[in-house]
Write a protein that holds these residues in place. Sequence first.
Motif, PDB file in Angstrom:
ATOM      1  N   ASP A  28       0.827  -1.214   0.000  1.00  0.00           N
ATOM      2  CA  ASP A  28       0.000   0.000   0.000  1.00  0.00           C
ATOM      3  C   ASP A  28       0.859   1.261   0.000  1.00  0.00           C
ATOM      4  O   ASP A  28       0.562   2.240  -0.705  1.00  0.00           O
ATOM      5  CB  ASP A  28      -0.942  -0.002   1.204  1.00  0.00           C
ATOM      6  CG  ASP A  28      -2.029  -1.068   1.099  1.00  0.00           C
ATOM      7  OD1 ASP A  28      -2.192  -1.648  -0.001  1.00  0.00           O
ATOM      8  OD2 ASP A  28      -2.693  -1.332   2.121  1.00  0.00           O
ATOM      9  N   ARG A  29       1.896   1.257   0.805  1.00  0.00           N
ATOM     10  CA  ARG A  29       2.775   2.429   0.851  1.00  0.00           C
ATOM     11  C   ARG A  29       3.518   2.588  -0.479  1.00  0.00           C
ATOM     12  O   ARG A  29       3.683   3.729  -0.965  1.00  0.00           O
ATOM     13  CB  ARG A  29       3.766   2.290   2.005  1.00  0.00           C
ATOM     14  CG  ARG A  29       4.797   3.415   2.092  1.00  0.00           C
ATOM     15  CD  ARG A  29       4.171   4.787   2.177  1.00  0.00           C
ATOM     16  NE  ARG A  29       5.187   5.831   2.374  1.00  0.00           N
ATOM     17  CZ  ARG A  29       5.033   7.092   2.016  1.00  0.00           C
ATOM     18  NH1 ARG A  29       3.887   7.502   1.445  1.00  0.00           N
ATOM     19  NH2 ARG A  29       5.999   7.971   2.233  1.00  0.00           N
ATOM     20  N   ALA A  30       3.953   1.497  -1.083  1.00  0.00           N
ATOM     21  CA  ALA A  30       4.645   1.584  -2.373  1.00  0.00           C
ATOM     22  C   ALA A  30       3.741   2.187  -3.435  1.00  0.00           C
ATOM     23  O   ALA A  30       4.171   3.043  -4.238  1.00  0.00           O
ATOM     24  CB  ALA A  30       5.136   0.198  -2.793  1.00  0.00           C
ATOM     25  N   ASN A  31       2.502   1.765  -3.471  1.00  0.00           N
ATOM     26  CA  ASN A  31       1.568   2.314  -4.462  1.00  0.00           C
ATOM     27  C   ASN A  31       1.246   3.782  -4.181  1.00  0.00           C
ATOM     28  O   ASN A  31       1.043   4.572  -5.112  1.00  0.00           O
ATOM     29  CB  ASN A  31       0.300   1.466  -4.511  1.00  0.00           C
ATOM     30  CG  ASN A  31       0.526   0.135  -5.219  1.00  0.00           C
ATOM     31  OD1 ASN A  31       1.240   0.077  -6.218  1.00  0.00           O
ATOM     32  ND2 ASN A  31      -0.059  -0.929  -4.702  1.00  0.00           N
ATOM     33  N   GLU A  32       1.222   4.142  -2.908  1.00  0.00           N
ATOM     34  CA  GLU A  32       1.033   5.549  -2.558  1.00  0.00           C
ATOM     35  C   GLU A  32       2.208   6.386  -3.093  1.00  0.00           C
ATOM     36  O   GLU A  32       2.024   7.485  -3.630  1.00  0.00           O
ATOM     37  CB  GLU A  32       0.935   5.686  -1.045  1.00  0.00           C
ATOM     38  CG  GLU A  32       0.719   7.101  -0.547  1.00  0.00           C
ATOM     39  CD  GLU A  32       0.685   7.175   0.979  1.00  0.00           C
ATOM     40  OE1 GLU A  32       0.807   8.298   1.505  1.00  0.00           O
ATOM     41  OE2 GLU A  32       0.538   6.129   1.635  1.00  0.00           O
ATOM     42  N   LEU A  33       3.414   5.860  -2.952  1.00  0.00           N
ATOM     43  CA  LEU A  33       4.592   6.548  -3.465  1.00  0.00           C
ATOM     44  C   LEU A  33       4.577   6.629  -4.989  1.00  0.00           C
ATOM     45  O   LEU A  33       4.987   7.641  -5.575  1.00  0.00           O
ATOM     46  CB  LEU A  33       5.860   5.845  -2.975  1.00  0.00           C
ATOM     47  CG  LEU A  33       6.167   6.015  -1.478  1.00  0.00           C
ATOM     48  CD1 LEU A  33       7.226   5.009  -1.031  1.00  0.00           C
ATOM     49  CD2 LEU A  33       6.630   7.440  -1.187  1.00  0.00           C
ATOM     50  N   LEU A  34       4.110   5.564  -5.635  1.00  0.00           N
ATOM     51  CA  LEU A  34       3.993   5.603  -7.097  1.00  0.00           C
ATOM     52  C   LEU A  34       3.038   6.708  -7.533  1.00  0.00           C
ATOM     53  O   LEU A  34       3.331   7.472  -8.469  1.00  0.00           O
ATOM     54  CB  LEU A  34       3.490   4.253  -7.624  1.00  0.00           C
ATOM     55  CG  LEU A  34       4.471   3.103  -7.757  1.00  0.00           C
ATOM     56  CD1 LEU A  34       3.762   1.869  -8.313  1.00  0.00           C
ATOM     57  CD2 LEU A  34       5.643   3.470  -8.672  1.00  0.00           C
ATOM     58  N   ARG A  35       1.903   6.796  -6.864  1.00  0.00           N
ATOM     59  CA  ARG A  35       0.909   7.809  -7.237  1.00  0.00           C
ATOM     60  C   ARG A  35       1.415   9.235  -6.997  1.00  0.00           C
ATOM     61  O   ARG A  35       0.990  10.172  -7.670  1.00  0.00           O
ATOM     62  CB  ARG A  35      -0.394   7.567  -6.458  1.00  0.00           C
ATOM     63  CG  ARG A  35      -1.195   6.358  -6.951  1.00  0.00           C
ATOM     64  CD  ARG A  35      -2.575   6.311  -6.319  1.00  0.00           C
ATOM     65  NE  ARG A  35      -2.501   6.034  -4.893  1.00  0.00           N
ATOM     66  CZ  ARG A  35      -2.507   4.808  -4.367  1.00  0.00           C
ATOM     67  NH1 ARG A  35      -2.578   3.749  -5.166  1.00  0.00           N
ATOM     68  NH2 ARG A  35      -2.448   4.638  -3.060  1.00  0.00           N
ATOM     69  N   GLY A  46       4.356  10.230  -7.620  1.00  0.00           N
ATOM     70  CA  GLY A  46       5.512  10.506  -8.467  1.00  0.00           C
ATOM     71  C   GLY A  46       6.823  10.274  -7.744  1.00  0.00           C
ATOM     72  O   GLY A  46       7.840  10.902  -8.058  1.00  0.00           O
ATOM     73  N   LEU A  47       6.812   9.384  -6.756  1.00  0.00           N
ATOM     74  CA  LEU A  47       7.974   8.999  -5.947  1.00  0.00           C
ATOM     75  C   LEU A  47       8.398  10.092  -4.966  1.00  0.00           C
ATOM     76  O   LEU A  47       9.526  10.073  -4.455  1.00  0.00           O
ATOM     77  CB  LEU A  47       9.172   8.576  -6.826  1.00  0.00           C
ATOM     78  CG  LEU A  47       8.926   7.399  -7.773  1.00  0.00           C
ATOM     79  CD1 LEU A  47      10.188   7.085  -8.565  1.00  0.00           C
ATOM     80  CD2 LEU A  47       8.483   6.163  -6.993  1.00  0.00           C
ATOM     81  N   ALA A  48       7.508  11.044  -4.714  1.00  0.00           N
ATOM     82  CA  ALA A  48       7.795  12.023  -3.667  1.00  0.00           C
ATOM     83  C   ALA A  48       7.919  11.290  -2.332  1.00  0.00           C
ATOM     84  O   ALA A  48       7.055  10.501  -1.963  1.00  0.00           O
ATOM     85  CB  ALA A  48       6.679  13.058  -3.589  1.00  0.00           C
ATOM     86  N   GLY A  49       9.000  11.537  -1.637  1.00  0.00           N
ATOM     87  CA  GLY A  49       9.233  10.839  -0.375  1.00  0.00           C
ATOM     88  C   GLY A  49      10.223   9.701  -0.498  1.00  0.00           C
ATOM     89  O   GLY A  49      10.620   9.118   0.512  1.00  0.00           O
TER      90      GLY A  49
END
Length: 413
Positions: free
Chosen positions: A178-185, A187-190
């Motif tokens: 879930d966190r990886a997909n959040e980061l993908l959405r 634009g890899l911010a964070g």
Amino acid sequence: MAHNRAGKIAQPEDLINVDAVTSAYYDITPDADNPDQQVSFGTSGHRGASLDGAFNEPHILATTQAIVEYRAAQGITGPLLIGRDPHALSLPAWQSALEVLVANDVTVLVDAQDGFTPTPAVSHAILRLNGPEGRNGRGEADGIVVTPSHNPPRDGGFKYNPPHGGPADSTATGVIQDRANELLRSGLAGVRRTTGEKARAACQAYDFTSRYVDDLADVLDLNAIKSAGIRIGADPLGGASVDYWGAIGERHGLDLTVVNPDVDPRWAFMTLDTDGKIRMDCSSPNAMATLIAARDRFDISTGNDADADRHGIVTPDVGLMNPNHFLSVAIGYLFAHRADWSPDAAIGKTLVSSSMIDRVAAELGRTLLEVPVGFKWFVPGLLDGSVGFGGEESAGASFLRMGGTTWTTDKDG
């Protein structure tokens, strides 16, 4: 219906273009809103193809950052061991992961020979470092294995093993996914990242091979094998066990021949699987056709998938054995010859494994632990010794050391 060239050596048209596969890893940006291009942890990590937008650098950067955050939340402060297999996408994914891990100040241990590392060697190393002799005041260690297992050469895979050494459970993989997909959405911010040069320079060497090979006598009666003079043929099928088999034979004085030491990210030497694809499936008679054809050269032969967490066995009389058959025999032998195992140690099997194992357990008077598909279900029992043997229908298994303590908590082929 089987493909008309199943069991035949791959032809040029069957082979991947390695440059195209690796270029797509860097060039294609996945659509974070497309379920087929999101990070998705199955029973053994995230897998996909770069050409499909399902295994690309953004996936690995995001997933590694998510692992870093997960381990921090769990209080895991020790080193992270990372291994890889020979798939074309494994090296670039391994490099991407290093850049994120080092940027986040994680101590990273990589193979001392810069070689391939089987899944069981990573599990063994995690447990060794987390044992009483390995901690030395450090925090707990965990690991990543970059492998899609027996999947075709175009695929990549990425899986996480927490400090217990086995596959991460659904709670952990859910948080990471879930966190990886959040980061993908986003634009890899964070995502924190350093250069490849700085990342590689910061890594520390760990001798996976020697530590695994030296400890092997604690789990197998290698002197009995040696004294019996059994001629063993070992085919890594071009996978991560390629240097391990030779080291095992030499270190323990076994009559062991590495049948095919070649490594090729295209797997051009493989025979086609039943569906006409190249797949390092050691339980498939078509994928194992070359070893089966050479079965009279050895008393027993074995083949591994790409990360060596599964195995197939070939004998002169039968050819490729049914995995349920040799797992049943192994269970019967082990529980009859391991006097130091707990008398209450159970036999673990997956729901879809043969009922033959049930009958062996009943004859031995042992508890049968039947679990859903996924080796993660055996981890607690293998850790505390309450499960002596855990095995899957696909010929992936592990069992306790002779003294009744943990060997690996991931499958060992």
